[in-house]
Write an enzyme that holds these catalytic residues in place. Structure first.
Site, PDB file in Angstrom:
ATOM      1  N   LYS A 171       0.890  -1.181   0.000  1.00 54.36           N
ATOM      2  CA  LYS A 171       0.000   0.000   0.000  1.00 54.36           C
ATOM      3  C   LYS A 171       0.918   1.218   0.000  1.00 54.36           C
ATOM      4  O   LYS A 171       1.459   1.607   1.037  1.00 54.36           O
ATOM      5  CB  LYS A 171      -0.881  -0.030   1.254  1.00 54.36           C
ATOM      6  CG  LYS A 171      -2.226   0.681   1.109  1.00 54.36           C
ATOM      7  CD  LYS A 171      -2.143   2.137   0.726  1.00 54.36           C
ATOM      8  CE  LYS A 171      -1.804   3.014   1.921  1.00 54.36           C
ATOM      9  NZ  LYS A 171      -1.645   4.448   1.504  1.00 54.36           N
ATOM     10  N   GLY A 224       7.030   5.241   8.009  1.00 51.02           N
ATOM     11  CA  GLY A 224       6.177   6.425   8.052  1.00 51.02           C
ATOM     12  C   GLY A 224       6.292   7.107   9.395  1.00 51.02           C
ATOM     13  O   GLY A 224       7.324   7.002  10.066  1.00 51.02           O
ATOM     14  N   SER A 225       5.218   7.765   9.786  1.00 52.70           N
ATOM     15  CA  SER A 225       5.275   8.595  10.987  1.00 52.70           C
ATOM     16  C   SER A 225       5.132   7.751  12.256  1.00 52.70           C
ATOM     17  O   SER A 225       4.576   6.653  12.238  1.00 52.70           O
ATOM     18  CB  SER A 225       4.151   9.631  10.936  1.00 52.70           C
ATOM     19  OG  SER A 225       2.911   8.956  10.901  1.00 52.70           O
ATOM     20  N   VAL A 228       1.345   7.020  13.119  1.00 50.03           N
ATOM     21  CA  VAL A 228       0.710   5.884  12.424  1.00 50.03           C
ATOM     22  C   VAL A 228       1.413   4.583  12.798  1.00 50.03           C
ATOM     23  O   VAL A 228       0.768   3.541  12.935  1.00 50.03           O
ATOM     24  CB  VAL A 228       0.702   6.114  10.891  1.00 50.03           C
ATOM     25  CG1 VAL A 228       0.123   4.899  10.176  1.00 50.03           C
ATOM     26  CG2 VAL A 228      -0.101   7.357  10.542  1.00 50.03           C
ATOM     27  N   GLY A 229       2.723   4.639  13.025  1.00 54.06           N
ATOM     28  CA  GLY A 229       3.460   3.432  13.411  1.00 54.06           C
ATOM     29  C   GLY A 229       2.875   2.775  14.654  1.00 54.06           C
ATOM     30  O   GLY A 229       2.777   1.546  14.729  1.00 54.06           O
ATOM     31  N   GLU A 246       9.859   1.620  10.721  1.00 55.80           N
ATOM     32  CA  GLU A 246      10.875   2.630  10.410  1.00 55.80           C
ATOM     33  C   GLU A 246      10.178   3.972  10.519  1.00 55.80           C
ATOM     34  O   GLU A 246       9.456   4.370   9.607  1.00 55.80           O
ATOM     35  CB  GLU A 246      11.395   2.435   8.986  1.00 55.80           C
ATOM     36  CG  GLU A 246      12.088   1.119   8.761  1.00 55.80           C
ATOM     37  CD  GLU A 246      13.517   1.118   9.257  1.00 55.80           C
ATOM     38  OE1 GLU A 246      13.893   2.008  10.049  1.00 55.80           O
ATOM     39  OE2 GLU A 246      14.254   0.217   8.838  1.00 55.80           O
TER      40      GLU A 246
HETATM   41  P1  NAD Z   1       2.432   8.591   7.400  1.00 52.85           P
HETATM   42  O1  NAD Z   1       2.660   7.799   8.624  1.00 52.85           O
HETATM   43  O2  NAD Z   1       1.357   9.589   7.416  1.00 52.85           O
HETATM   44  O3  NAD Z   1       2.108   7.642   6.169  1.00 52.85           O
HETATM   45  C1  NAD Z   1       2.915   6.557   5.839  1.00 52.85           C
HETATM   46  C2  NAD Z   1       2.064   5.510   5.179  1.00 52.85           C
HETATM   47  O4  NAD Z   1       1.120   5.041   6.118  1.00 52.85           O
HETATM   48  C3  NAD Z   1       1.268   5.987   3.976  1.00 52.85           C
HETATM   49  O5  NAD Z   1       1.218   4.970   2.989  1.00 52.85           O
HETATM   50  C4  NAD Z   1      -0.108   6.214   4.555  1.00 52.85           C
HETATM   51  O6  NAD Z   1      -1.144   6.068   3.602  1.00 52.85           O
HETATM   52  C5  NAD Z   1      -0.179   5.100   5.569  1.00 52.85           C
HETATM   53  N1  NAD Z   1      -1.141   5.322   6.651  1.00 52.85           N
HETATM   54  C6  NAD Z   1      -1.584   6.510   7.146  1.00 52.85           C
HETATM   55  N2  NAD Z   1      -2.499   6.293   8.123  1.00 52.85           N
HETATM   56  C7  NAD Z   1      -2.608   4.950   8.251  1.00 52.85           C
HETATM   57  C8  NAD Z   1      -3.375   4.108   9.098  1.00 52.85           C
HETATM   58  N3  NAD Z   1      -4.221   4.605  10.009  1.00 52.85           N
HETATM   59  N4  NAD Z   1      -3.224   2.775   8.970  1.00 52.85           N
HETATM   60  C9  NAD Z   1      -2.378   2.254   8.065  1.00 52.85           C
HETATM   61  N5  NAD Z   1      -1.644   2.998   7.221  1.00 52.85           N
HETATM   62  C10 NAD Z   1      -1.747   4.332   7.316  1.00 52.85           C
HETATM   63  O7  NAD Z   1       3.847   9.151   7.054  1.00 52.85           O
HETATM   64  P2  NAD Z   1       4.221  10.081   5.845  1.00 52.85           P
HETATM   65  O8  NAD Z   1       3.654  11.402   6.191  1.00 52.85           O
HETATM   66  O9  NAD Z   1       3.863   9.482   4.558  1.00 52.85           O
HETATM   67  O10 NAD Z   1       5.822  10.053   5.929  1.00 52.85           O
HETATM   68  C11 NAD Z   1       6.530  10.880   6.732  1.00 52.85           C
HETATM   69  C12 NAD Z   1       6.993  10.158   7.970  1.00 52.85           C
HETATM   70  O11 NAD Z   1       7.666   8.945   7.638  1.00 52.85           O
HETATM   71  C13 NAD Z   1       8.020  10.960   8.730  1.00 52.85           C
HETATM   72  O12 NAD Z   1       7.723  10.909  10.093  1.00 52.85           O
HETATM   73  C14 NAD Z   1       9.329  10.257   8.436  1.00 52.85           C
HETATM   74  O13 NAD Z   1      10.328  10.448   9.347  1.00 52.85           O
HETATM   75  C15 NAD Z   1       8.906   8.860   8.312  1.00 52.85           C
HETATM   76  N6  NAD Z   1       9.852   8.084   7.501  1.00 52.85           N
HETATM   77  C16 NAD Z   1      10.691   7.213   8.120  1.00 52.85           C
HETATM   78  C17 NAD Z   1      11.626   6.488   7.408  1.00 52.85           C
HETATM   79  C18 NAD Z   1      12.552   5.524   8.081  1.00 52.85           C
HETATM   80  O14 NAD Z   1      13.162   4.714   7.422  1.00 52.85           O
HETATM   81  N7  NAD Z   1      12.720   5.571   9.382  1.00 52.85           N
HETATM   82  C19 NAD Z   1      11.693   6.640   6.031  1.00 52.85           C
HETATM   83  C20 NAD Z   1      10.831   7.534   5.415  1.00 52.85           C
HETATM   84  C21 NAD Z   1       9.899   8.234   6.180  1.00 52.85           C
END
Ligand code: NAD
Length: 478
Positions: A171, A224-225, A228-229, A246
């Site tokens: 996804k 991701g964030s 959400v993690g 991550e």
């Molecule tokens: P996000 O958490 O908003 O989204 C990431 C993914 O999760 C997207 O595909 C989104 O559609 C999905 N998502 C959102 N809500 C969800 C839910 N309730 N259930 C399941 N999936 C859901 O993050 P973002 O805004 O896309 O990315 C930015 C963040 O990602 C920053 O905090 C950044 O530091 C982090 N990031 C970390 C790494 C790493 O390797 N540590 C790499 C890249 C980005």
């Protein structure tokens, strides 16, 4: 405009609901994707299960590796098209987008070669027994990726997952799904059996949440964030499946007076402004030894003023950030610095002929930020560097460890004894001494501690993470 379809079980399946794809450089709609939900996720998980029971599950490791290597070749063949798509979709300067496409190919090449080099052990045990271990795939792996480096993040997770023999349901982030769709087309061309790799596009709270909660998923890899993690981990806990998280960072770059300051300055500016600061491992805090603080931060200010922002195709130092929300968020932090009376030491320049409706933010350097200020604690995820004055090594360590995050640290000093002392005490997943990022090598294990997540991507560690160790004890007598 025809919306791009989902890729499920080797077929392209369009949804009735769609989402617009906005070009961050000009704010205009550039494409549409299908808005999947629980039904599409369920169908994709079913296709993945059938692939594991069928042709994909029957392939030996060498054959899987060959498919990954073929996909790497196809990514390289189409590098111009992938660069264009990624650059327009994310707002990335084209040079950076090309690097991402090439790195994506490198992941498939690396894990293609590694697929048949995963060995178990034999374990000395009682006479009359032979005991061995081997790795097996988890089964269906759900992969959820962010919008900042789509091609790199996909390669980083999908390649080791497939190399280990899992079937994948991806996804991608709703803002930047176009290269996921392109990758699925190339996987089909490479000859991956139907259902080995599936892509369902859509919103996080719909398709993403459905994937994380699906009882047919055996492992979840999330980038991701932090916010959400934690939702993903809670969903996985309900099905008792492992997760790799991550998450973000607030990574310190610590600069001592004896460092090569010119080299440090160049690398530190790049590490916070590359990809408009939207990098999880961005070095977003610079901790500078008091006795060189004024001169070193002054040099950083000069460098910031020379940076130029432009559209993705202008290929300047920085492109736009990914969307309006992110632009407002980052600008909000800069406004907060001004409101709190923090010195805004420098900002970059907007280049000429920038489309009016794009999501641009000037790279900004803020000085003398107290370590407990929100700007020094929260992940801004934009091109904003905060400078913090530290009096010595002990204070540098305290400040470096003084956030919720623990992803990366940079240490700049000629004293390797000091660098090694610090590297052992800093609570992060990776430390770079007199460099930052080591060029992003796919071979180097990567991941976080504390609020930055757990589990490791990249290198052989990732491969083992996508596998489950099985012990077999044979009693055969002496
Ligand atoms: P996000 O958490 O908003 O989204 C990431 C993914 O999760 C997207 O595909 C989104 O559609 C999905 N998502 C959102 N809500 C969800 C839910 N309730 N259930 C399941 N999936 C859901 O993050 P973002 O805004 O896309 O990315 C930015 C963040 O990602 C920053 O905090 C950044 O530091 C982090 N990031 C970390 C790494 C790493 O390797 N540590 C790499 C890249 C980005």
């Amino acid at each position: 405009m025809n919306a791009h379809a989902h890729f499920i079980g080797g077929d392209w399946i369009g949804g009735s609901a769609t989402l617009p794809v906005i070009n961050p450089s000009d704010g205009q709609v550039m494409a549409e994707i299908s808005r999947g939900g629980a039904a599409e996720i369920d169908r994709a998980v079913g296709a993945a299960e059938r692939a594991l029971d069928g042709e994909w599950g029957g392939l030996d490791a060498t054959s899987r590796g060959r498919l990954l290597t073929k996909l790497a070749d196809l990514i390289r063949r189409d590098v111009d098209e992938l660069t264009r798509l990624e650059s327009e979709d994310v707002g990335k300067p084209t040079t950076l987008a090309r690097n991402d496409a090439t790195t994506c190919a490198r992941y498939f090449e690396y894990y293609g070669g590694a697929a048949d080099k995963v060995h178990g052990d034999t374990i000395p045990f009682q006479n009359g027994f032979t005991v061995m271990t081997h790795y097996e795939p988890h089964g269906v792996v759900g992969i959820i990726t962010p919008w900042n480096y789509p091609l790199q993040m996909m390669g980083r997770s999908i390649a080791p997952a497939l190399a280990m023999g899992n079937a994948v349901v991806l996804k991608p982030a709703e803002d930047t799904s176009l290269t996921a769709i392109a990758l699925a087309k190339l996987a089909a061309e490479a000859g991956f059996p139907a259902g080995a790799f599936n892509v369902v596009t859509g919103l996080g709270e719909e398709a993403g949440a459905a994937l994380a909660a699906h009882p047919g998923v055996h492992h979840i890899s999330f980038t991701g964030s932090q916010e959400v993690g934690t939702l993903i981990q809670a969903a996985a806990a309900r099905n008792t499946v492992p997760v790799t998280l991550e998450l973000g960072g607030k990574s310190p770059q610590i600069v001592f007076a004896d460092a090569d300051l010119a080299e440090a300055g160049t690398v530190i500016v790049k590490a916070i402004t590359q990809n408009a600061g939207q990098t999880c491992s961005a070095g977003s805090r610079v901790l500078v030894e008091d006795k060189i603080y004024d001169s070193f931060v002054g040099d950083l200010a000069t460098r910031f003023k020379a940076l130029r922002v432009g559209s993705a195709s202008q290929d300047l130092d920085l492109g736009p950030v990914v969307n309006r929300k992110q632009q407002e968020r980052v600008q909000g932090y800069i406004d907060l610095a001004r409101a709190d009376g923090l010195p805004v030491l420098a900002e970059g320049e907007m280049g000429g002929n920038i489309p009016g409706d794009g999501f641009y933010v000037k790279p900004t350097l803020i000085g003398d930020v107290p370590p407990d200020h929100r700007l020094a604690q929260e992940e801004i995820f934009g091109p904003v560097l905060v400078a913090i004055r530290v009096k010595d090594e002990a204070e540098a360590l305290k400040v470096a460890n003084g956030t919720d995050f623990g992803l990366v640290a940079g240490i700049w000093t000629a004293d390797l004894g000091r660098a090694m002392r610090l590297s052992r005490k800093i609570r992060v997943g990776q430390v770079f001494i007199n460099n930052y990022g080591a060029g992003g090598g796919v071979e180097l294990p990567f991941g976080g501690m504390k609020g930055s997540g757990h589990g490791r991507e990249k290198g052989f560690e990732a491969l083992y993470g996508f596998g489950s160790l099985k012990m077999v004890a044979i009693k055969h007598g002496v």
